[in-house]
Enzyme design. Structure first.
Site, PDB file in Angstrom:
ATOM      1  CE1 TYR A 105      -4.049   7.444   3.846  1.00 37.98           C
ATOM      2  CE2 TYR A 105      -4.826   5.443   2.764  1.00 37.98           C
ATOM      3  CZ  TYR A 105      -3.882   6.108   3.530  1.00 37.98           C
ATOM      4  OH  TYR A 105      -2.764   5.431   3.984  1.00 37.98           O
ATOM      5  CG  HIS A 116      -1.516   1.259   1.617  1.00 41.89           C
ATOM      6  ND1 HIS A 116      -2.112   2.086   0.695  1.00 41.89           N
ATOM      7  CD2 HIS A 116      -1.650   1.883   2.813  1.00 41.89           C
ATOM      8  CE1 HIS A 116      -2.579   3.166   1.312  1.00 41.89           C
ATOM      9  NE2 HIS A 116      -2.297   3.060   2.589  1.00 41.89           N
ATOM     10  CG  ASP A 156     -28.985 -23.855   9.948  1.00 44.58           C
ATOM     11  OD1 ASP A 156     -27.958 -23.446   9.366  1.00 44.58           O
ATOM     12  OD2 ASP A 156     -30.122 -23.777   9.446  1.00 44.58           O
TER      13      ASP A 156
END
Lengths: 843, 255
Positions: free
Chosen positions: A256, A225, A545
């Site tokens: 940014y 980055h 589930d």
């Protein structure tokens, strides 16, 4: 040279924000004899925490991430290292503005307030050095701020040391991790060996290397980055604190800008994806600055300078303002963008706390500590659970492919149903060629290619008069064919590929007891019965589930969704008895599953078998092996789409034959190939069937989900005490089914919410239950047989009343909804006459 | 004024230097590249002189194709154009380097007039031969002053300040001249973003000089003992303050 202690309750490796925070929270939870080690010096050992931009935006579309971020922010504030400055995500395009409206909905759904959409002029007022003329608007979160993550880590570490619970060993390199009998035993370091049965890898970009020492996987990749720091900025020279102006995220150009003292920091996610091998990160000694601050590659940043200049010409265009610092900082990326938390499935006692950014660090530390100490955390971490990965997803190639694809979307607009393009066609069902011939549109589940719908069914759209969706966003990754397939199934029958099921056989003398301990429902049923059951967390929330077939006295087949299959496998494996009297065998790729449902299902199945498939001969919730010609097919009469029919299991190499046999037999009966759009959404939703990860999460109870049974089994099971307690309490919320009364937006376009939108009072006020949880659409989708668009949501008892008028907020507009069902009664066929049909159902 | 500054692409070291397995080069896998601090000061001086007196500044390097990155870096600071003598990445000895630069200077001067000043770093950051500037001056028949910490141009002459024990020696030589400068000459500026963007558009004249038969042969490199990051812990918490003050006094930041 000092040495590490000889024994420890737990060893945490890594003194970044995550390791420090975890050690602190473990100490807070009462664990003693903790050891925290790092190969680097303190307070900045050289990992990603040391170069992080340290700002925190609060709102994410993921509830899990937002909750972790909010919890982290709370802790940073408590530590006195949080500076609130506000943040604005700005839009240069209409498409982005729509995305920001969606951000508004997520903020309301997760309870982040205040937030607002702001005009270009309002942005200019907040950020006077911006050129608002290129903007269409912004999403303003005043609660955004910056933190001192190194200081936070230091404070937490020092607290734990002072409490007597923690010993810290810096400049200590881990050289090996011993595993014996599948369990971690000790950690070898450059300062001696420490015996421990719990070891946590909180090593950021180095985590895969440490995990491999123990034979485990932490599937992340270091990625670059880019950040530059320009200054001194004349406007900032009078600033009294490190940051006075809101942080700006220039979303459309993936950048940014934030004030940092007298400088402006400019970060970019716009450059090409630059991945590194975790094994190749320079050592602390070799690194020119820190190991995770690599030399800046100017050419990659060049195209972004113009974007920064366009947005902030006053500062970026100032000839006196210089680029003082520029790095390629290393960050962690994972194949699905979520952190890697929890005990590794490969090694008992070896935990991962990796792929965590500064904004969620302390929240992860707390949540993981709770998980380690109590067996679950107050924030449901299932999307971050490291045991979620299937084998292929742990490979370097997969990690690289997916992160390469995802990096450019860091600030992207991601549709909730968006599919990956890279590393596809890895797991193909035996029916794949048939599906391709039918024009299947494939979506991916757990690496499997599953038909979502079949283009060959396009004529059904006209036949059933299914309306297209007008708004592109609503129609993206969707087709009216789904609804048409649904209606054809309800009229006649549908054939489904369910190959992505994860299937485990649990067998042996201790199998019954092991399963009884694992699940809520009574497992001691007759051989040949199939049960559906939730799996609970210790606190009585949902962990999963699934269905279980009793194939023999001592043999059970557990069938669960592919996406959550690996986490379930770990969960059941962990519950096996220590004496070896039961074992679990993963037979996922031994069996394939075809679903056959609809009023004509019995006719179709009956035409290809001489075995008794009548209602009396094969009642609901039974499972039995049938002869279909020369195939032995395990048939299970249950349904997730709410219709008469069977799940049919055959050895995977026979799947294509079974499909052909059923397909041919079904033609006279109007059999339609149906995609997962019907199975997972439309069929499920109009039957009000819950889905794990949507309605069912650990923060909701069985009672709240409307799934409590009349009695609770005698046998002990995980979560039983809590479940019994919940049955005696008034539920704080109740799961309801709602339908939309009017889809028309202000501009006259019909809109269809996709799920995760806030459910509000008609005036837009959010609904919050007694436990502080917001009401939001846990799922959304069409109920074609009812002719409505359905939402499910947990509502406070006052609103959980049939007929109650509420609203759903979608793209900053409210649409009226009505509560149709409170509890689990299906919206369609409430008596379940179809599933339990003894006789042919009139179409 | 027309000023030429010469610089050499070198690895940006900061940590422990690692050599390639054959000990013929520095392992640069994890390293960025730069020019030496001396040369950075030379560039800053050239840009300032042109800002004061008008004219043109040119940056020159002899190095591999990747060295264009360093040329752009210097142009981002205000240098107007660049000359790139492209090599295959092998090390050129000082004699060969100087000869190639002399040829390039003559060619450029033939096309666009003489350089008033040619600026070198006192020595390169890697091989440290201390020769190229002097060899170029000798070949061109121009005066050379080395090791400068002060440069001023007035009335067709350059005033050169050389740091010596106990003070400074000052030389005034007529232009055109060659100077080699040292870190501390000035405080180089950071590039601005507009400067960076302009640098992308500025011209780089690339030629490929023939490499003469090397007269020096590299046997092998060795890393001197004790090299690398050396940190001394001065203390912890407030107790460390007096020791820190001592250090600050030592380097003259605090009286």
């Amino acid at each position: 040279m000092s040495t590490v202690p000889r024994d420890a309750r737990a060893v945490v490796i890594g003194c970044g924000i995550v390791g420090n925070s975890l050690a602190y929270h473990l100490a807070r939870e009462g664990w003693r004899d903790l050891v925290l080690i790092d190969k680097g010096p303190l307070p900045n050992p050289g990992g990603s925490t040391g170069h992080a931009s340290n700002f925190i935006f609060l709102v994410d579309h993921s509830k899990e991430m937002t909750q972790l971020t909010l919890e982290s922010t709370r802790q940073y504030e408590e530590l006195g290292v949080f500076t609130e400055c506000g943040g604005i995500e700005v839009a240069r395009t209409e498409e982005r503005l729509e995305e920001l409206r969606r951000r508004m909905a997520s903020a309301k759904a997760w309870g982040v307030e205040p937030v607002s959409l702001v005009t270009p002029a309002e942005i200019k007022e907040l950020v006077p050095y911006i050129d608002e003329s290129i903007l269409l608007g912004g999403f303003h979160t005043p609660g955004v701020g910056v933190v001192d993550s190194l200081r936070a880590g230091t404070l937490m570490r020092e607290w734990a040391v002072e409490s007597g619970a923690l010993q810290v060993s810096a400049n200590t390199e881990v050289t090996g991790i011993d595993v014996e009998g599948g369990r971690v035993r000790r950690v070898h370091t450059s300062r001696g060996t420490v015996e421990a049965e719990t070891v946590v890898i909180a090593c950021g970009v180095w985590s895969p290397v440490l995990a491999r020492m123990a034979g485990a996987f932490v599937p992340l990749t270091p990625a670059v980055h880019q950040m530059i720091d320009v200054g001194p900025v004349p406007r900032f020279e009078q600033s009294s604190k490190a940051i006075e102006y809101p942080i700006v995220r220039d979303m459309d150009v993936f950048m940014y800008e934030r004030q940092d003292g007298t400088s402006l920091e400019i970060g970019s996610y716009a450059h090409r994806t630059i991945l590194h091998d975790p094994e190749e990160i320079p050592s602390i000694e070799e690194a020119a600055s820190s190991p995770t601050e690599l030399p800046f590659t100017q050419a990659d940043f060049d195209p972004q300078m113009q974007d920064a200049l366009d947005l902030m010409p006053e500062i970026v265009g100032d000839e006196s303002v210089g680029v003082k610092y520029a790095i390629n900082g290393l960050i962690s990326l994972t194949p699905d963008g979520m952190p890697l938390l929890g005990e590794t499935p490969e090694v008992k006692g070896l935990w991962s706390a990796a792929a965590v950014w500064v904004k969620e660090g302390p929240g992860v530390g707390k949540s993981l500590a709770e998980w380690m100490v109590h067996g679950e955390s107050h924030i449901d971490l299932h999307s971050s659970d490291i045991s979620r990965f299937h084998a292929h997803q742990q490979t370097r190639a997969h990690v690289r492919a997916r992160t390469t694809e995802a990096f450019p979307k860091t600030y992207g607009i991601i549709h909730p149903a968006e599919q990956w393009a890279s590393d596809r066609n890895l797991r193909l069902s035996p029916m794949h060629a048939r599906h391709e011939a039918l024009g299947a549109v494939f979506y991916e589940a757990a690496g499997w290619e599953r038909p979502q719908w079949f283009e060959s069914n396009a004529p059904l759209v006209e036949q059933y008069g299914v309306e297209a969706r007008e708004a592109e966003w609503d129609a993206r990754w969707w087709s009216p064919i789904v609804n048409a397939e649904h209606l054809a199934m309800r009229d006649n029958a549908g054939l489904f590929d369910l190959s992505a099921f994860a299937i485990f056989d649990v067998q042996g003398a201790g199998a019954l007891d092991a399963l009884q301990r694992s699940v809520l429902a009574q497992v001691d049923v007759a051989v040949g019965r199939v049960i559906y059951t939730p799996v609970l967390s210790p606190g009585g929330g949902f962990r999963s589930d699934l269905t279980i077939m009793r194939l023999a006295e001592d043999r059970f087949r557990v069938v669960t969704g592919g996406a959550h299959g690996m986490a379930d496998r770990k969960l059941f494996s962990d519950n096996l008895p220590a004496d070896g009297s039961a074992s679990l065998v993963d037979v996922t790729t031994a069996w394939t599953t075809i679903g056959l449902w609809g009023p004509r299902a019995r006719d179709i199945l009956g035409s290809v078998t001489s075995d008794d498939v009548s209602h009396d001969g094969f009642p609901f919730a039974a499972c039995r092996t049938l002869e279909l010609g020369s195939q032995l097919v395990l048939a299970s009469r249950i349904s997730y789409v709410g219709d008469l029919g069977w799940e049919l299991y055959v050895p995977i190499e026979q799947g294509a034959r079974l499909w052909d046999v059923l397909w041919e037999a079904g033609q006279p009966h109007g059999l339609t190939a149906c995609g997962i759009g019907v199975y997972g959404t439309t069929g499920r939703l109009e039957k009000c069937y819950r889905a794990y990860g949507a309605e069912l999460e650990s923060e909701y109870t069985v009672v709240e989900a409307g799934m409590a049974r009349p009695t609770v089994k005698e046998q002990d099971f995980v979560g039983k005490d809590a479940h019994l307690r919940h049955r005696d309490e008034e539920p704080a919320a109740l799961l309801c089914t709602l339908t939309i009364d009017d889809h028309t937006s202000a501009s006259g376009v019909k809109r269809y919410p996709l799920g995760r939108e806030p459910i509000t009072l008609p005036d837009g006020s959010p609904l919050t239950d007694a436990k502080g949880r917001r009401s939001y659409a846990t799922s959304a989708g069409a109920a074609p047989s009812v002719g409505k668009h359905v939402l499910m949501a947990y509502l406070p008892p006052e609103q959980a009343v049939v007929g109650e008028r509420l609203a759903v907020e979608y793209m900053c507009e409210r649409y009226p909804v009505t509560v149709e069902v409170v509890g689990a009664t299906p919206l369609f066929d409430p008596e379940n006459a179809r599933i339990r049909a003894a006789d042919p159902v009139p179409a | 004024m027309k000023i030429l500054v010469c610089g050499k692409r070198v690895p940006m070291t900061g940590g422990r230097i690692v050599l390639t397995e054959d000990e013929q080069a520095i392992e640069t896998r994890h390293l960025g590249f730069t020019i030496s601090p001396h040369e950075e000061c030379g560039v800053e001086e050239a840009v300032r002189l042109v800002e004061q007196h008008g004219g043109e500044s040119v940056v020159l390097t002899l190095g591999p194709p990747e060295a264009e990155e360093q040329l752009r870096d210097q142009m981002a600071l205000g240098v107007d154009r660049a000359i790139h003598l492209v090599t295959g990445g092998e090390e050129w000895d000082p004699q060969a380097t100087a000869a190639a630069i002399v040829d390039a200077i003559r060619a450029d001067e033939a096309a666009s007039g003489p350089f008033d000043l040619v600026v070198f770093g006192n020595e390169s950051a890697d091989s440290g031969g201390y020769q190229v500037g002097i060899r170029v001056a000798h070949a061109l028949g121009r005066p050379a002053v080395t090791g400068l910490k002060g440069v001023a141009v007035e009335d067709g002459r350059v005033r050169c300040e050389q740091e010596v024990a106990g003070g400074r020696d000052v030389y005034v030589v007529p232009l055109p001249a060659v100077v080699t400068v040292k870190e501390g000459l000035n405080l180089p500026r950071y590039p601005s973003v507009p400067g960076r963007m302009r640098a992308k558009q500025k011209p780089v004249a690339a030629t490929t000089p023939d490499r003469p038969q090397a007269r020096l042969r590299l046997v092998r490199l060795a890393v001197p003992a004790g090299q690398g990051k050396q940190a001394e812990v001065l203390g912890r918490g407030p107790e460390a303050a007096p020791a820190v003050v001592e250090v600050l006094r030592g380097i003259g930041v605090v009286a």
